[in-house]
Motif scaffolding. Structure first.
Motif, mmCIF file in Angstrom:
data_model
loop_
_atom_site.group_PDB
_atom_site.id
_atom_site.type_symbol
_atom_site.label_atom_id
_atom_site.label_comp_id
_atom_site.label_asym_id
_atom_site.label_seq_id
_atom_site.Cartn_x
_atom_site.Cartn_y
_atom_site.Cartn_z
ATOM 1 N N GLY A 65 1.016 -1.458 0.564
ATOM 2 C CA GLY A 65 -0.630 0.205 0.067
ATOM 3 C C GLY A 65 0.405 1.203 0.156
ATOM 4 N N ARG A 66 0.451 2.193 -0.248
ATOM 5 C CA ARG A 66 0.401 3.825 0.515
ATOM 6 C C ARG A 66 1.383 4.454 1.842
ATOM 7 N NH1 ARG A 66 -3.463 6.859 -3.473
ATOM 8 N NH2 ARG A 66 -2.944 6.527 -5.409
ATOM 9 N N MET A 67 2.759 4.028 2.415
ATOM 10 C CA MET A 67 2.598 4.460 3.362
ATOM 11 C C MET A 67 2.957 6.129 3.044
ATOM 12 S SD MET A 67 3.305 3.744 6.771
ATOM 13 C CE MET A 67 3.870 1.955 7.216
ATOM 14 N N LEU A 68 2.350 7.190 3.752
ATOM 15 C CA LEU A 68 1.640 8.140 4.116
ATOM 16 C C LEU A 68 2.143 9.100 5.154
ATOM 17 C CD1 LEU A 68 -2.523 9.034 3.153
ATOM 18 C CD2 LEU A 68 -0.575 8.439 1.824
ATOM 19 N N HIS A 69 3.434 9.714 5.070
ATOM 20 C CA HIS A 69 4.067 10.321 5.948
ATOM 21 C C HIS A 69 3.805 11.734 6.483
ATOM 22 C CE1 HIS A 69 7.807 7.674 5.907
ATOM 23 N NE2 HIS A 69 7.231 7.592 4.629
ATOM 24 N N GLU A 70 3.358 11.710 7.336
ATOM 25 C CA GLU A 70 2.999 13.371 7.205
ATOM 26 C C GLU A 70 3.760 14.398 7.715
ATOM 27 O OE1 GLU A 70 -0.723 13.832 7.146
ATOM 28 O OE2 GLU A 70 -1.918 11.737 7.691
ATOM 29 N N GLY A 71 2.990 15.641 7.303
ATOM 30 C CA GLY A 71 3.972 16.934 7.605
ATOM 31 C C GLY A 71 4.806 16.405 9.192
ATOM 32 N N SER A 72 3.771 15.612 10.769
ATOM 33 C CA SER A 72 4.075 15.899 11.823
ATOM 34 C C SER A 72 5.391 14.441 11.827
ATOM 35 C CB SER A 72 2.620 15.399 12.744
ATOM 36 O OG SER A 72 2.655 14.338 11.914
ATOM 37 N N GLY A 73 5.721 13.575 10.877
ATOM 38 C CA GLY A 73 6.003 12.558 10.861
ATOM 39 C C GLY A 73 4.983 11.341 11.434
ATOM 40 N N GLU A 74 4.269 11.435 10.831
ATOM 41 C CA GLU A 74 3.525 10.496 11.124
ATOM 42 C C GLU A 74 3.300 9.939 10.394
ATOM 43 O OE1 GLU A 74 -0.582 11.179 13.652
ATOM 44 O OE2 GLU A 74 0.240 12.635 14.595
ATOM 45 N N THR A 75 3.079 8.147 10.493
ATOM 46 C CA THR A 75 2.885 7.044 9.339
ATOM 47 C C THR A 75 1.292 6.481 8.873
ATOM 48 O OG1 THR A 75 4.045 5.598 10.050
ATOM 49 C CG2 THR A 75 4.896 6.896 8.490
ATOM 50 N N ARG A 76 0.972 6.254 8.251
ATOM 51 C CA ARG A 76 0.028 5.664 7.981
ATOM 52 C C ARG A 76 -0.064 4.618 6.777
ATOM 53 N NH1 ARG A 76 -6.011 8.394 5.764
ATOM 54 N NH2 ARG A 76 -3.977 10.352 5.916
ATOM 55 N N LEU A 77 -0.638 3.703 6.538
ATOM 56 C CA LEU A 77 -0.686 2.813 5.313
ATOM 57 C C LEU A 77 -2.072 2.973 5.191
ATOM 58 C CD1 LEU A 77 1.366 0.523 3.545
ATOM 59 C CD2 LEU A 77 0.395 -1.539 5.071
ATOM 60 N N LEU A 78 -2.484 2.621 3.573
ATOM 61 C CA LEU A 78 -3.395 2.856 3.270
ATOM 62 C C LEU A 78 -2.976 1.425 2.068
ATOM 63 C CD1 LEU A 78 -4.971 6.226 1.974
ATOM 64 C CD2 LEU A 78 -4.739 4.950 3.962
ATOM 65 N N ARG A 79 -3.769 0.354 2.225
ATOM 66 C CA ARG A 79 -3.243 -0.844 1.137
ATOM 67 C C ARG A 79 -3.968 -0.162 0.010
ATOM 68 N NH1 ARG A 79 -1.898 -5.972 3.741
ATOM 69 N NH2 ARG A 79 -2.717 -6.462 2.196
ATOM 70 N N TYR A 80 -3.332 -0.478 -1.185
ATOM 71 C CA TYR A 80 -3.707 -1.150 -2.082
ATOM 72 C C TYR A 80 -5.581 -1.609 -2.511
ATOM 73 C CZ TYR A 80 0.421 1.433 -4.065
ATOM 74 O OH TYR A 80 0.925 2.036 -3.652
ATOM 75 N N GLY A 81 -5.640 -2.907 -2.089
ATOM 76 C CA GLY A 81 -6.365 -3.667 -1.929
ATOM 77 C C GLY A 81 -7.142 -4.511 -1.400
#
Ligand code: FAD
Length: 447
Positions: free
Chosen positions: A82-98
């Motif tokens: 998936g996409r691992m989003l890196h926020e400006g704060s440094g936090e990360t969050r994985l959005l799975r592709y499928g």
């Protein structure tokens, strides 16, 4: 005619598309010759800072498999879930592709992929290859290709009855067609350029971020992405406007580059101790959508990026080029007349390449901006719920493009529009996706 061998198919460009096409054609017993501008990748190192990591998805894998190349490529592929989003704060969050375990895309170095395909082609007795041969003209009427070779082997001509231009976005074959008024080509440039950066592995050769994800730092008008490599490193790419407040034009000295990365991508800086040196040394690439019509003239055809280069934001340029190869190979197998097969190829493919060109542009906005919004998250969750409930009727557009090669690009685009309308209605009226009303709306949307 002109001493040309009528049966050999001459492919200009031994990039991934040209080489894969050669493998498919040779498998059917066709004789092929590849003419490549660069040096033989089996014996030379790739250009640094221009290696580009690619995301391969199901369309590309299917074509590699058909050419008997997938198992040779597989060791270099890294799955990304998936996409691992890196926020400006440094936090990360994985959005799975499928939603299914096998719905992943695969990171691979373009140079490694190309080298392995060339190796395979070199093992095929029906495929001939010439390197350091810069095509400077392609004349379908005279059945001639003209090359500028290395110094000792200056300009010369090759007789070629069937010519396929797989020589990428700056195609010399296309230019030769355009110079004879055989096609019209124009580029729709993106106002953003890109620069590649290398994020090294740790001292033990391990990845310093989650390896099984495509990392994205979405920042609205621009973004940084990073794809994993097998050796523990990542290949990162900065996509940034050419001009403006945050732009390549502004990053014109070391202090500004550091300031920009510190403000925008603070978590990347520790992985980039040599940022200034890389930023100065690596070339800046331009991006554009190529519009060309027609792609064929008699026994000459354009394929892959030479015919329809697109922006890279859906990770489909090469996947689409590989799909071209499958379609063309099947047409040539059933149609001995190359000119007719080429005309059918264009008729079948153009609506699809136009569709993926549009979706690739739309995806840039999503990746750098909308992916951050709560509305995007809500829509994605509702789309996933609909897919779980009605897997035969509702497949999110991203999944149709990446994981469902049986659904054409143009169908994915059209179904995607109808799906967005349905999501609008369900969200606006708070309709439970598992309700009779939702089922009725789904049916009415002809999904
Ligand atoms: C930053 C970036 C990221 C990308 N990411 C992805 C991705 O994630 N997934 C994906 O599917 N696609 C991606 N793409 C697109 C992908 O790289 C292209 O679609 C793909 O490389 C096209 O393959 P091709 O063989 O048609 O052309 P090319 O890869 O350009 O190969 C053309 C070949 O022809 C040769 N050649 C050129 N001119 C001549 C000449 N005059 N004479 C002889 N030989 C010549 C070149 O040396 C080269 O070997 C990305 C592109 C970019 C720029």
């Amino acid at each position: 005619m002109n001493g040309a061998d009528h049966d050999t198919i001459h492919i200009v460009g031994a990039g991934p598309v040209g080489t894969l096409l050669a493998l498919l054609l040779a498998q059917r017993g066709r004789r092929v010759h590849l003419h490549e501008r660069r040096a033989d990748p089996r014996v030379t190192a790739p250009e640094r800072g221009r290696s580009i990591n690619l995301a391969l998805a199901t369309r590309g894998l299917r074509a590699l498999e058909a050419a008997g190349a997938l198992e040779r490529i597989r060791p270099g592929m890294v799955p990304m879930t998936g996409r691992m989003l890196h926020e400006g704060s440094g936090e990360t969050r994985l959005l799975r592709y499928g939603q299914r375990a096998d719905e992943v895309i695969w990171s691979i170095s373009r140079a490694d992929l190309n080298r392995e395909l060339v190796r395979l082609a070199g093992e095929q007795p029906l495929i001939g290859m010439s390197f350091n041969q810069h095509c400077i003209d392609a004349d379908a009427e005279r059945s001639r290709l003209r090359f500028q070779g290395s110094a000792a082997n200056a300009e010369h001509e090759v007789a070629a009855c069937i010519i396929i231009g797989a020589d990428g976005a700056g195609s010399a074959v296309r230019q030769a067609m355009a110079a004879r008024d055989l096609c019209q080509a124009s580029e729709e440039p993106l106002a953003h350029d890109y620069k590649e950066l290398h994020l090294a592995a740790d001292a033990a050769g391990r990845h310093r971020m989650e390896p099984h994800a495509l990392h994205v730092w979405p920042r609205g008008e621009f973004m940084l992405i990073a794809l994993p490599n097998h050796d523990g490193s990542f290949t990162a790419t900065l996509f940034l406007p050419r001009e403006g407040a945050a732009s390549f034009a502004r990053l014109d000295n070391v202090a500004r580059v550091h300031e920009f990365f510190t403000a925008q991508f603070p978590d990347v800086l520790p992985l980039l101790p040599d940022l200034a040196a890389q930023f100065a040394a690596h070339p800046r690439g331009e991006l554009a959508t190529l519009h060309c019509w027609p792609w064929h003239a008699g026994n000459m055809l354009l394929i892959g990026d030479a015919a329809h280069a697109i922006v890279p934001f859906h990770g489909q340029g090469l996947n689409c080029g590989f799909e071209d190869c499958l379609v063309l190979d099947a047409l040539l197998a059933n149609q001995p007349d190359a000119a007719q097969a080429f005309a059918r190829f264009e008729a079948e493919r153009r609506i699809n390449t136009d569709a993926i060109a549009q979706m690739a542009l739309e995806n840039y906005h999503e990746m750098r901006d909308t992916v951050r919004s709560p509305d995007f998250e809500r829509r994605k969750q509702l789309g996933n719920a609909l897919e779980r409930l009605y897997p035969d009727r509702f497949i999110p557009r991203y999944s149709m493009v990446m994981f469902h090669p049986g659904i054409s690009y143009v169908d994915a685009l059209q179904r995607g529009i109808a799906q967005e309308r349905l999501l609008d209605v369900l969200l606006a009226q708070g309709i439970d996706p598992d309700s009779a009303l939702a089922r009725q709306l789904l049916f009415e949307a002809a999904l």
